[in-house]
Scaffold this motif. Sequence first.
Motif, mmCIF file in Angstrom:
data_model
loop_
_atom_site.group_PDB
_atom_site.id
_atom_site.type_symbol
_atom_site.label_atom_id
_atom_site.label_comp_id
_atom_site.label_asym_id
_atom_site.label_seq_id
_atom_site.Cartn_x
_atom_site.Cartn_y
_atom_site.Cartn_z
ATOM 1 N N LEU A 147 0.679 15.634 5.023
ATOM 2 C CA LEU A 147 -0.273 14.983 4.118
ATOM 3 C C LEU A 147 0.053 13.510 3.878
ATOM 4 C CD1 LEU A 147 -0.711 17.838 1.493
ATOM 5 C CD2 LEU A 147 -2.224 17.250 3.407
ATOM 6 N N ASN A 148 1.139 13.056 4.453
ATOM 7 C CA ASN A 148 1.559 11.661 4.293
ATOM 8 C C ASN A 148 1.804 11.325 2.821
ATOM 9 O OD1 ASN A 148 2.320 9.130 5.159
ATOM 10 N ND2 ASN A 148 0.235 8.342 5.241
ATOM 11 N N THR A 149 2.582 12.198 2.175
ATOM 12 C CA THR A 149 2.936 12.002 0.775
ATOM 13 C C THR A 149 4.398 12.383 0.595
ATOM 14 O OG1 THR A 149 2.192 12.385 -1.500
ATOM 15 C CG2 THR A 149 2.149 14.291 -0.036
ATOM 16 N N THR A 150 4.805 12.603 -0.632
ATOM 17 C CA THR A 150 6.197 12.954 -0.902
ATOM 18 C C THR A 150 6.337 14.424 -1.276
ATOM 19 O OG1 THR A 150 6.039 12.416 -3.250
ATOM 20 C CG2 THR A 150 6.654 10.616 -1.738
ATOM 21 N N THR A 172 7.784 24.065 4.831
ATOM 22 C CA THR A 172 8.546 23.653 3.661
ATOM 23 C C THR A 172 7.703 22.656 2.882
ATOM 24 O OG1 THR A 172 9.541 21.778 4.808
ATOM 25 C CG2 THR A 172 10.745 23.901 4.911
ATOM 26 N N GLN A 173 8.090 22.394 1.652
ATOM 27 C CA GLN A 173 7.400 21.351 0.893
ATOM 28 C C GLN A 173 7.510 20.018 1.620
ATOM 29 O OE1 GLN A 173 9.045 21.296 -3.074
ATOM 30 N NE2 GLN A 173 7.558 22.794 -3.828
ATOM 31 N N LYS A 174 8.663 19.776 2.192
ATOM 32 C CA LYS A 174 8.886 18.521 2.908
ATOM 33 C C LYS A 174 7.949 18.401 4.106
ATOM 34 C CE LYS A 174 12.426 15.744 5.142
ATOM 35 N NZ LYS A 174 13.813 15.633 5.550
ATOM 36 N N LYS A 175 7.795 19.475 4.866
ATOM 37 C CA LYS A 175 6.921 19.447 6.048
ATOM 38 C C LYS A 175 5.463 19.261 5.633
ATOM 39 C CE LYS A 175 5.790 19.653 10.335
ATOM 40 N NZ LYS A 175 5.929 18.452 11.153
ATOM 41 N N LEU A 176 5.021 19.969 4.593
ATOM 42 C CA LEU A 176 3.642 19.802 4.125
ATOM 43 C C LEU A 176 3.430 18.366 3.638
ATOM 44 C CD1 LEU A 176 0.855 20.952 3.604
ATOM 45 C CD2 LEU A 176 1.686 21.794 1.386
ATOM 46 N N ALA A 177 4.418 17.821 2.952
ATOM 47 C CA ALA A 177 4.330 16.432 2.495
ATOM 48 C C ALA A 177 4.178 15.485 3.680
ATOM 49 C CB ALA A 177 5.556 16.069 1.666
ATOM 50 N N MET A 217 0.850 -1.184 0.000
ATOM 51 C CA MET A 217 0.000 0.000 0.000
ATOM 52 C C MET A 217 0.888 1.237 0.000
ATOM 53 S SD MET A 217 -2.791 1.207 2.881
ATOM 54 C CE MET A 217 -3.302 -0.451 3.096
ATOM 55 N N ASN A 218 0.638 2.183 -0.909
ATOM 56 C CA ASN A 218 1.449 3.391 -0.942
ATOM 57 C C ASN A 218 0.846 4.466 -0.039
ATOM 58 O OD1 ASN A 218 -0.512 4.946 -2.362
ATOM 59 N ND2 ASN A 218 0.247 4.212 -4.329
ATOM 60 N N GLU A 261 4.778 19.022 -7.625
ATOM 61 C CA GLU A 261 3.933 18.900 -8.822
ATOM 62 C C GLU A 261 2.652 19.712 -8.688
ATOM 63 O OE1 GLU A 261 3.433 14.683 -9.324
ATOM 64 O OE2 GLU A 261 5.384 14.461 -10.297
ATOM 65 N N TYR A 262 2.068 19.739 -7.501
ATOM 66 C CA TYR A 262 0.878 20.569 -7.278
ATOM 67 C C TYR A 262 1.236 22.045 -7.428
ATOM 68 C CZ TYR A 262 -1.359 16.453 -5.086
ATOM 69 O OH TYR A 262 -1.889 15.220 -4.819
ATOM 70 N N GLU A 263 2.309 22.453 -6.753
ATOM 71 C CA GLU A 263 2.691 23.869 -6.762
ATOM 72 C C GLU A 263 3.106 24.355 -8.146
ATOM 73 O OE1 GLU A 263 5.531 24.730 -3.675
ATOM 74 O OE2 GLU A 263 4.050 24.377 -2.086
#
Length: 165
Positions: free
Chosen positions: A117-120, A109-114, A1-2, A126-128
């Motif tokens: 959201l439990n994503t990368t 940061t993008q990393k913190k938001l990821a 599961m991803n 890609e969204y931004e």
Amino acid sequence: MNNRERIYMVIKMNYGQKIKELRERNGITQKELSRYLGIDAKLYSHYETEDRIIPCKHLYAISLYFNVSLDYLFEFSNVRNYEASKNQVINKIAVGIKLKELRKELKLTQKKLAEILNTTQSVIAEYENGKNLIATPFLYTICKKYNISADYLLGKIDNPKYLNN
């Protein structure tokens, strides 16, 4: 599961019942609404039961069809529609810009938001960059956590940005 599948299984976004109520109140069948969206009626029925995640573009189209706000569909607000609704289509680039501005305003940061959201980080990038439209569960999570209007983030309105509940 991803990671995406994991978050999709956890979040119940509460739009299904609202869509069903609006559809029935207006005497519209699932088949009619699925035709409007250009999808199979069986897939649409899964959206109402939330067995499948409705893409933002379909949720947006339904909000236009019934002339209601996304915030109303998500049960973030009792405001059925904002007077200043403007865009009839979603502009992925404009959504990405708003997402990036919001992320910076929140000092994330993008990393913190990821992580939130439990994503990368690449998914956030890609969204931004407007390459992909934000996934519905991520839109829901950001709006709920930070009290942001989904209508604002998807460019349907310019104000209000923050929800008053």
